[in-house]
Design a protein around this motif. Structure first.
Motif, PDB file in Angstrom:
ATOM      1  N   PRO A 110      23.442  55.230  66.402  1.00 11.49           N
ATOM      2  CA  PRO A 110      25.036  54.851  66.045  1.00 11.49           C
ATOM      3  C   PRO A 110      25.130  53.461  66.394  1.00 11.49           C
ATOM      4  O   PRO A 110      26.150  52.940  65.567  1.00 11.49           O
ATOM      5  CB  PRO A 110      25.453  55.900  67.010  1.00 11.49           C
ATOM      6  CG  PRO A 110      24.542  57.064  67.099  1.00 11.49           C
ATOM      7  CD  PRO A 110      23.057  56.380  67.388  1.00 11.49           C
ATOM      8  N   ASP A 111      24.843  52.825  67.398  1.00  9.94           N
ATOM      9  CA  ASP A 111      25.030  51.642  67.697  1.00  9.94           C
ATOM     10  C   ASP A 111      24.842  50.564  66.780  1.00  9.94           C
ATOM     11  O   ASP A 111      25.269  49.606  66.455  1.00  9.94           O
ATOM     12  CB  ASP A 111      24.392  51.176  69.439  1.00  9.94           C
ATOM     13  CG  ASP A 111      25.147  51.615  70.247  1.00  9.94           C
ATOM     14  OD1 ASP A 111      26.453  51.113  70.333  1.00  9.94           O
ATOM     15  OD2 ASP A 111      24.759  52.414  71.115  1.00  9.94           O
ATOM     16  N   ARG A 112      23.506  50.841  66.343  1.00  8.22           N
ATOM     17  CA  ARG A 112      23.131  49.851  65.443  1.00  8.22           C
ATOM     18  C   ARG A 112      23.639  50.159  63.792  1.00  8.22           C
ATOM     19  O   ARG A 112      23.941  49.489  63.106  1.00  8.22           O
ATOM     20  CB  ARG A 112      21.314  49.757  65.161  1.00  8.22           C
ATOM     21  CG  ARG A 112      20.642  49.220  66.516  1.00  8.22           C
ATOM     22  CD  ARG A 112      19.064  49.239  66.452  1.00  8.22           C
ATOM     23  NE  ARG A 112      18.504  48.456  65.694  1.00  8.22           N
ATOM     24  CZ  ARG A 112      18.413  47.105  66.074  1.00  8.22           C
ATOM     25  NH1 ARG A 112      18.860  46.771  67.330  1.00  8.22           N
ATOM     26  NH2 ARG A 112      17.864  46.108  65.418  1.00  8.22           N
ATOM     27  N   VAL A 113      23.886  51.318  63.629  1.00  9.98           N
ATOM     28  CA  VAL A 113      25.049  51.526  62.513  1.00  9.98           C
ATOM     29  C   VAL A 113      26.104  50.970  62.618  1.00  9.98           C
ATOM     30  O   VAL A 113      26.545  50.332  61.568  1.00  9.98           O
ATOM     31  CB  VAL A 113      25.071  53.295  62.414  1.00  9.98           C
ATOM     32  CG1 VAL A 113      25.992  53.432  61.077  1.00  9.98           C
ATOM     33  CG2 VAL A 113      23.734  53.850  61.934  1.00  9.98           C
ATOM     34  N   ASP A 165      30.241  63.373  61.331  1.00  9.25           N
ATOM     35  CA  ASP A 165      29.814  63.308  62.523  1.00  9.25           C
ATOM     36  C   ASP A 165      29.329  61.918  62.719  1.00  9.25           C
ATOM     37  O   ASP A 165      29.340  61.081  63.782  1.00  9.25           O
ATOM     38  CB  ASP A 165      28.368  63.811  62.378  1.00  9.25           C
ATOM     39  CG  ASP A 165      28.534  65.624  62.701  1.00  9.25           C
ATOM     40  OD1 ASP A 165      29.518  66.018  62.913  1.00  9.25           O
ATOM     41  OD2 ASP A 165      27.419  66.220  62.167  1.00  9.25           O
ATOM     42  N   THR A 166      28.890  61.024  61.744  1.00 10.98           N
ATOM     43  CA  THR A 166      28.860  59.671  61.757  1.00 10.98           C
ATOM     44  C   THR A 166      30.188  58.857  62.472  1.00 10.98           C
ATOM     45  O   THR A 166      30.110  58.052  63.171  1.00 10.98           O
ATOM     46  CB  THR A 166      28.364  58.776  60.637  1.00 10.98           C
ATOM     47  OG1 THR A 166      27.075  59.605  60.090  1.00 10.98           O
ATOM     48  CG2 THR A 166      28.165  57.407  60.803  1.00 10.98           C
ATOM     49  N   GLN A 208      30.434  59.494  65.983  1.00 12.73           N
ATOM     50  CA  GLN A 208      29.438  58.428  66.774  1.00 12.73           C
ATOM     51  C   GLN A 208      30.058  57.123  66.758  1.00 12.73           C
ATOM     52  O   GLN A 208      29.971  56.319  67.653  1.00 12.73           O
ATOM     53  CB  GLN A 208      28.202  58.728  66.157  1.00 12.73           C
ATOM     54  CG  GLN A 208      27.409  60.088  66.036  1.00 12.73           C
ATOM     55  CD  GLN A 208      26.019  60.115  65.450  1.00 12.73           C
ATOM     56  OE1 GLN A 208      25.747  59.280  64.548  1.00 12.73           O
ATOM     57  NE2 GLN A 208      25.521  61.224  65.623  1.00 12.73           N
ATOM     58  N   LEU A 209      30.557  56.813  65.728  1.00 13.70           N
ATOM     59  CA  LEU A 209      31.026  55.168  65.500  1.00 13.70           C
ATOM     60  C   LEU A 209      32.279  55.012  66.496  1.00 13.70           C
ATOM     61  O   LEU A 209      32.248  53.831  67.125  1.00 13.70           O
ATOM     62  CB  LEU A 209      31.159  54.857  64.149  1.00 13.70           C
ATOM     63  CG  LEU A 209      30.079  54.728  63.217  1.00 13.70           C
ATOM     64  CD1 LEU A 209      30.489  54.466  61.729  1.00 13.70           C
ATOM     65  CD2 LEU A 209      29.055  53.747  63.685  1.00 13.70           C
ATOM     66  N   LEU A 210      33.207  55.948  66.432  1.00  9.76           N
ATOM     67  CA  LEU A 210      34.266  55.762  67.567  1.00  9.76           C
ATOM     68  C   LEU A 210      33.482  55.503  68.738  1.00  9.76           C
ATOM     69  O   LEU A 210      34.133  54.739  69.695  1.00  9.76           O
ATOM     70  CB  LEU A 210      35.101  57.170  67.524  1.00  9.76           C
ATOM     71  CG  LEU A 210      35.957  57.490  66.275  1.00  9.76           C
ATOM     72  CD1 LEU A 210      36.866  58.645  66.427  1.00  9.76           C
ATOM     73  CD2 LEU A 210      37.166  56.371  66.297  1.00  9.76           C
TER      74      LEU A 210
END
Length: 273
Positions: free
Chosen positions: A240-243, A15-16, A19-21
Motif C-alpha cells: 500500500p505504501d508503494r501504491v 479496500d485499496t 489502505q491508502l487512507l
C-alpha cells in the motif's frame, strides 16, 4: 514530499482506498473520504491536493482541487506491437462496433461506460439512446489467461506488483510470493523499455500469461492485458505504501506536473453549481 497535503477519496471507498487512507495518515497527510460526489466546500482552498477514485470522481472534484490526473492514451494498447499483445486489438466507434458479427472482447478504452466482457457480437452493446455513436470501443481477439498480474509503475519501472487472477478466478498474492515472479519482472522490463515515452510517469499496467488457447498466443506466452489510471485502480496484494507513491504522482497538483506528463493529463470536467 511534505506532509501538508490532502488525499481525497471517493465516497464509495474500497479496500485499496482504506489502505491508502492509513498509509497517507502515517505520512502525516490530511486524508479523508468525500461524503458525496462533489468537492466539499471546506476543501475548495486546500492545496496541494491529490485524489483516489474512479473517473466520475476525478471529473467531479479534480479541477476544483487543481489536480492533474494522468491516464494512458486510449489507443495505447492498439499501438503496441503484436509480440507484446499476442492478439489483434482495434479501436473504433460504438456505431461501427454495433455492426460486429463475431465474438470478441469489447470494452471502453478508459471510462467504464459499459461492461467489459466477451460479447457474441456487437448487437448487445448500448444503443444510441444510451451512448453516443462516436463513443470509442476497444475490440480484442478472445484469449484465455492462465494468470494475471497488476503492476504499479513509477518513472518507467515497476514500483510494486501483485497477482490477482489464476484461471479466471480472483487469486491475490504479492508478486514476491508468486512462482512466476522472475518471469513477470522480465516481461515487465521488456514492455516498459519498448513503451518508453508512451505512458505517463505513474500508471498501472496489467500483464498476463496465456494458457495457449488464444489467437497466436502459443503455450506460456506473456502479453499485455491493458493499462489503467493508477488513481482508479485496485491494489490487490501490492504494498500500500508503494501504491500510494504512484497514486500521489498520478493524481497530484497541476503545479507539480512534469512536461513529459502533459500529454497524459485527463481533460477534467468543469463542474457548475
Amino acid at each position: 514530499m511534505t506532509t501538508d497535503r490532502l488525499l481525497l477519496l471517493a465516497p464509495r471507498i474500497n479496500d485499496t482506498g482504506l489502505q491508502l487512507l492509513t498509509a497517507a495518515r502515517r505520512r502525516g497527510m490530511r486524508a479523508q473520504t468525500a461524503t458525496a460526489w462533489r468537492l466539499p466546500e471546506e476543501l475548495r482552498e486546500v492545496r496541494p491536493a491529490h485524489l483516489y477514485g474512479g473517473p466520475l470522481f476525478a471529473d467531479a472534484v479534480g479541477r476544483g482541487l487543481g489536480i492533474a490526473a494522468l491516464e494512458p492514451a486510449e489507443d495505447w494498447l492498439v499501438r503496441l506491437p503484436r509480440e507484446l499483445t499476442r492478439r489483434t486489438v482495434e479501436l473504433t466507434t460504438l456505431a461501427e462496433a454495433r455492426r460486429l458479427r463475431r465474438p470478441a472482447f469489447l470494452k471502453p478504452p478508459a471510462d467504464k461506460l459499459f461492461p467489459a466482457r466477451i460479447y457474441p457480437d456487437g448487437t448487445g452493446l448500448p444503443g444510441p439512446d444510451a451512448l453516443d455513436d462516436d463513443t470509442l470501443v476497444q475490440i480484442s481477439d478472445i484469449v484465455a489467461f492462465r494468470r494475471e498480474y497488476r503492476l504499479f509503475v513509477l518513472d518507467g519501472a515497476v514500483h510494486t506488483a501483485s497477482r490477482y487472477l489464476v484461471d479466471g478466478q480472483l487469486n491475490v498474492a504479492p508478486l514476491a510470493e508468486d512462482p512466476y515472479r522472475a518471469e513477470v519482472h522480465a516481461f515487465a522490463a521488456q514492455v516498459l523499455a519498448a513503451c518508453a515515452g508512451t505512458l505517463p510517469s505513474a500508471v498501472v499496467v496489467d500483464v498476463g500469461l496465456l494458457d495457449g488457447d488464444g489467437a497466436g498466443g502459443g503455450p506460456g506466452a506473456w502479453c499485455v492485458v491493458e493499462a489503467n489510471m493508477a488513481w482508479a485502480s485496485g491494489g490487490y496484494g501490492c504494498d500500500p505504501d508503494r501504491v500510494l507513491d504512484v497514486v500521489l504522482r498520478a493524481a497530484g497538483p497541476l503545479a507539480d506536473l512534469a512536461p513529459a506528463d502533459e500529454p497524459f493529463c485527463r481533460a477534467l470536467a468543469t463542474v457548475v453549481g
